[in-house]
Write a protein that holds these residues in place. Structure first.
Motif, PDB file in Angstrom:
ATOM      1  N   ASN A 159     -13.861 -15.782  17.009  1.00 42.98           N
ATOM      2  CA  ASN A 159     -14.521 -14.770  16.178  1.00 42.98           C
ATOM      3  C   ASN A 159     -15.483 -15.367  15.151  1.00 42.98           C
ATOM      4  O   ASN A 159     -16.386 -14.682  14.667  1.00 42.98           O
ATOM      5  CB  ASN A 159     -13.468 -13.903  15.487  1.00 42.98           C
ATOM      6  CG  ASN A 159     -12.750 -12.997  16.489  1.00 42.98           C
ATOM      7  OD1 ASN A 159     -13.288 -12.698  17.553  1.00 42.98           O
ATOM      8  ND2 ASN A 159     -11.544 -12.587  16.151  1.00 42.98           N
ATOM      9  N   ASP A 161     -17.784 -17.269  15.642  1.00 43.72           N
ATOM     10  CA  ASP A 161     -19.137 -17.361  16.190  1.00 43.72           C
ATOM     11  C   ASP A 161     -20.029 -16.206  15.714  1.00 43.72           C
ATOM     12  O   ASP A 161     -21.243 -16.349  15.629  1.00 43.72           O
ATOM     13  CB  ASP A 161     -19.085 -17.391  17.719  1.00 43.72           C
ATOM     14  CG  ASP A 161     -20.460 -17.672  18.324  1.00 43.72           C
ATOM     15  OD1 ASP A 161     -21.147 -18.591  17.837  1.00 43.72           O
ATOM     16  OD2 ASP A 161     -20.855 -16.958  19.258  1.00 43.72           O
ATOM     17  N   GLN A 162     -19.411 -15.069  15.389  1.00 44.10           N
ATOM     18  CA  GLN A 162     -20.190 -13.925  14.890  1.00 44.10           C
ATOM     19  C   GLN A 162     -20.985 -14.283  13.635  1.00 44.10           C
ATOM     20  O   GLN A 162     -22.135 -13.890  13.479  1.00 44.10           O
ATOM     21  CB  GLN A 162     -19.245 -12.775  14.534  1.00 44.10           C
ATOM     22  CG  GLN A 162     -18.755 -11.997  15.735  1.00 44.10           C
ATOM     23  CD  GLN A 162     -18.041 -10.752  15.274  1.00 44.10           C
ATOM     24  OE1 GLN A 162     -17.072 -10.821  14.517  1.00 44.10           O
ATOM     25  NE2 GLN A 162     -18.523  -9.602  15.710  1.00 44.10           N
ATOM     26  N   GLN A 163     -20.316 -15.021  12.726  1.00 47.51           N
ATOM     27  CA  GLN A 163     -20.983 -15.407  11.478  1.00 47.51           C
ATOM     28  C   GLN A 163     -22.165 -16.329  11.772  1.00 47.51           C
ATOM     29  O   GLN A 163     -23.228 -16.215  11.150  1.00 47.51           O
ATOM     30  CB  GLN A 163     -19.982 -16.080  10.526  1.00 47.51           C
ATOM     31  CG  GLN A 163     -20.545 -16.377   9.142  1.00 47.51           C
ATOM     32  CD  GLN A 163     -21.054 -15.122   8.430  1.00 47.51           C
ATOM     33  OE1 GLN A 163     -20.378 -14.100   8.414  1.00 47.51           O
ATOM     34  NE2 GLN A 163     -22.266 -15.179   7.880  1.00 47.51           N
ATOM     35  N   ASP A 165     -23.955 -16.348  14.438  1.00 43.62           N
ATOM     36  CA  ASP A 165     -25.041 -15.528  14.976  1.00 43.62           C
ATOM     37  C   ASP A 165     -25.801 -14.807  13.856  1.00 43.62           C
ATOM     38  O   ASP A 165     -27.026 -14.716  13.896  1.00 43.62           O
ATOM     39  CB  ASP A 165     -24.496 -14.507  15.990  1.00 43.62           C
ATOM     40  CG  ASP A 165     -24.111 -15.176  17.311  1.00 43.62           C
ATOM     41  OD1 ASP A 165     -24.516 -16.341  17.513  1.00 43.62           O
ATOM     42  OD2 ASP A 165     -23.412 -14.555  18.118  1.00 43.62           O
ATOM     43  N   LEU A 166     -25.058 -14.313  12.859  1.00 41.27           N
ATOM     44  CA  LEU A 166     -25.706 -13.644  11.726  1.00 41.27           C
ATOM     45  C   LEU A 166     -26.575 -14.621  10.942  1.00 41.27           C
ATOM     46  O   LEU A 166     -27.721 -14.319  10.586  1.00 41.27           O
ATOM     47  CB  LEU A 166     -24.656 -13.027  10.788  1.00 41.27           C
ATOM     48  CG  LEU A 166     -23.930 -11.778  11.308  1.00 41.27           C
ATOM     49  CD1 LEU A 166     -22.844 -11.359  10.324  1.00 41.27           C
ATOM     50  CD2 LEU A 166     -24.926 -10.633  11.531  1.00 41.27           C
ATOM     51  N   ASP A 204     -21.964 -20.953  20.627  1.00 39.59           N
ATOM     52  CA  ASP A 204     -21.607 -20.325  21.912  1.00 39.59           C
ATOM     53  C   ASP A 204     -20.695 -21.231  22.742  1.00 39.59           C
ATOM     54  O   ASP A 204     -19.729 -20.768  23.341  1.00 39.59           O
ATOM     55  CB  ASP A 204     -22.879 -20.028  22.729  1.00 39.59           C
ATOM     56  CG  ASP A 204     -23.688 -18.888  22.119  1.00 39.59           C
ATOM     57  OD1 ASP A 204     -23.124 -18.128  21.303  1.00 39.59           O
ATOM     58  OD2 ASP A 204     -24.878 -18.765  22.455  1.00 39.59           O
ATOM     59  N   LYS A 207     -17.301 -21.382  21.344  1.00 37.18           N
ATOM     60  CA  LYS A 207     -16.643 -20.123  21.727  1.00 37.18           C
ATOM     61  C   LYS A 207     -16.092 -20.233  23.151  1.00 37.18           C
ATOM     62  O   LYS A 207     -14.969 -19.798  23.422  1.00 37.18           O
ATOM     63  CB  LYS A 207     -17.687 -18.999  21.621  1.00 37.18           C
ATOM     64  CG  LYS A 207     -17.122 -17.614  21.471  1.00 37.18           C
ATOM     65  CD  LYS A 207     -18.228 -16.608  21.151  1.00 37.18           C
ATOM     66  CE  LYS A 207     -18.418 -15.643  22.265  1.00 37.18           C
ATOM     67  NZ  LYS A 207     -19.373 -14.542  21.931  1.00 37.18           N
ATOM     68  N   ALA A 226     -16.688  -9.560  23.508  1.00 41.63           N
ATOM     69  CA  ALA A 226     -17.398  -9.958  22.298  1.00 41.63           C
ATOM     70  C   ALA A 226     -16.457 -10.496  21.218  1.00 41.63           C
ATOM     71  O   ALA A 226     -16.598 -11.594  20.713  1.00 41.63           O
ATOM     72  CB  ALA A 226     -18.223  -8.814  21.765  1.00 41.63           C
ATOM     73  N   VAL A 227     -15.450  -9.726  20.870  1.00 41.97           N
ATOM     74  CA  VAL A 227     -14.601 -10.056  19.726  1.00 41.97           C
ATOM     75  C   VAL A 227     -13.152  -9.732  20.064  1.00 41.97           C
ATOM     76  O   VAL A 227     -12.872  -8.848  20.868  1.00 41.97           O
ATOM     77  CB  VAL A 227     -14.998  -9.232  18.475  1.00 41.97           C
ATOM     78  CG1 VAL A 227     -14.151  -9.638  17.267  1.00 41.97           C
ATOM     79  CG2 VAL A 227     -16.459  -9.406  18.155  1.00 41.97           C
TER      80      VAL A 227
END
Lengths: 232, 232
Positions: A159, A161-163, A165-166, A204, A207, A226-227
């Protein structure tokens, strides 16, 4: 009795072989993390000598991929593992691929560091430092989760990885703004663009490593989701 | 005699299973090539509807990767293949990974097509068309070489990636020049930059496929070498 002893012996030998490829993978992971850290440093400290050594050492990373792949093939051919053990070997084979690609990204970053060291008016180092910190963190967390076969840590790291990406999107927007304000900077900022893109890709791949841990331990495949919510 | 008949039977069944995963891989390859072609068309023809369908269909590509991986695991666990057969199964598992990543690049291109369709003054379509043609060609050649297990074709195709890299460098330089001449175009041209980068990566993945063909047929590993001279 003799047969059981023999079987135990074979099982023990097999476990040792599995441990060995796990150890090889961890060694490769450590090497790749160092490569990534050095490549980021070579940008931030404008150190083309360090960048050169990253590029040089990438050959060793590539060699390790081949060695571990070979070890996986040998273990499958000789031991014919089933179920969890087989998944482990298959996963190691996928994981080395991701590690090798992270190594490739480090090499790409180092190449940009050399191009950037030849230019004046550096820009984007704050962005690289920030994103680089995130990329190193997710990679190290993924390797830690792998070392302990810890699926909870793997899902948490997944999870993370979301940060990244932002942060990547933010850095991208800032780069565009900077180029528009100073068109003479375009060529230079594009060097930085490739670096932040590479760092985003490291996220990525880290992940992917996390997915593989969960795949081996749970036997379920979490790719292409995704999450995850089941981290607690 | 009975034993030989049984063995033949098992061997035949195993061959059928191998043929099946090869057929699955070729089907996935065909789907991915279509995705790539459509994504390029969605840029060149400014067709966001086509781009949407590429993005939607990527889920099917992802599913195929999981299906084929599962088939590979099953075949290894059940048949315990050795030597060439084992290499084939391992290679299929690597190849689906490259195909899935080509699918991902097609999806990324389609996403840029949607962003580009919302903007005025399109630029870079010539570059995308040219590089796209090269990327499609190397992918189709790699799939053809795979279908026939033709190592010579694979080595020829492997070398084709060099031209793509050169075209990519040219497109990159042109993009920088264009942005410097018209800074208001920067954001738009960066969309094109990601597209040409994706196309360059498709070339890399097609090159990987070629390596895997040679690896299976010859049992030698040609990864991490730049060019081959032994194509004739």
């Amino acid at each position: 009795m003799e047969e059981i002893a023999l079987e135990n012996h074979i099982v023990k030998q097999f476990d040792e072989e599995l441990d060995e490829i796990r150890a090889l993978l961890m060694a490769m992971g450590g090497m790749v993390a160092q490569q990534l850290q050095d490549s980021i440093q070579s940008i931030v400290k404008v150190d083309s000598g360090l960048a050169d050594s990253v590029i040089e050492r990438d050959k060793r990373v590539d060699e390790m991929e081949l060695e571990i792949d070979e070890a996986c093939l040998t273990i499958i051919a000789r031991r014919q593992p089933a179920a969890t053990d087989l998944r482990l070997v298959m996963m190691v084979s996928k994981a080395v691929n991701d590690l090798e690609r992270i190594g490739d990204e480090a090499k790409k970053i180092a190449k940009q560091a050399i191009l950037l060291s030849e230019q004046e008016k550096p820009w984007g180092f704050t962005e690289v430092r920030h994103l680089g910190k995130g990329a190193l963190s997710i990679l190290n967390n993924a390797l830690d989760a792998f070392a302990r076969f810890d699926t909870e840590a793997a899902l948490r790291t997944f999870n993370q990885d979301q940060q990244i990406d932002l942060d990547y999107q933010t850095a991208l927007r800032e780069s565009v703004t900077y180029m528009m304000e100073d068109p003479t900077s375009i060529s230079r900022v594009i060097n930085i663009l490739w670096v932040i893109r590479s760092l985003e890709r490291v996220g990525d791949h880290a992940k992917n490593l996390c997915e593989q841990i969960v795949f081996v331990v749970r036997g379920t495949d979490i790719r292409h989701q995704a999450v995850f919510d089941d981290t607690h």
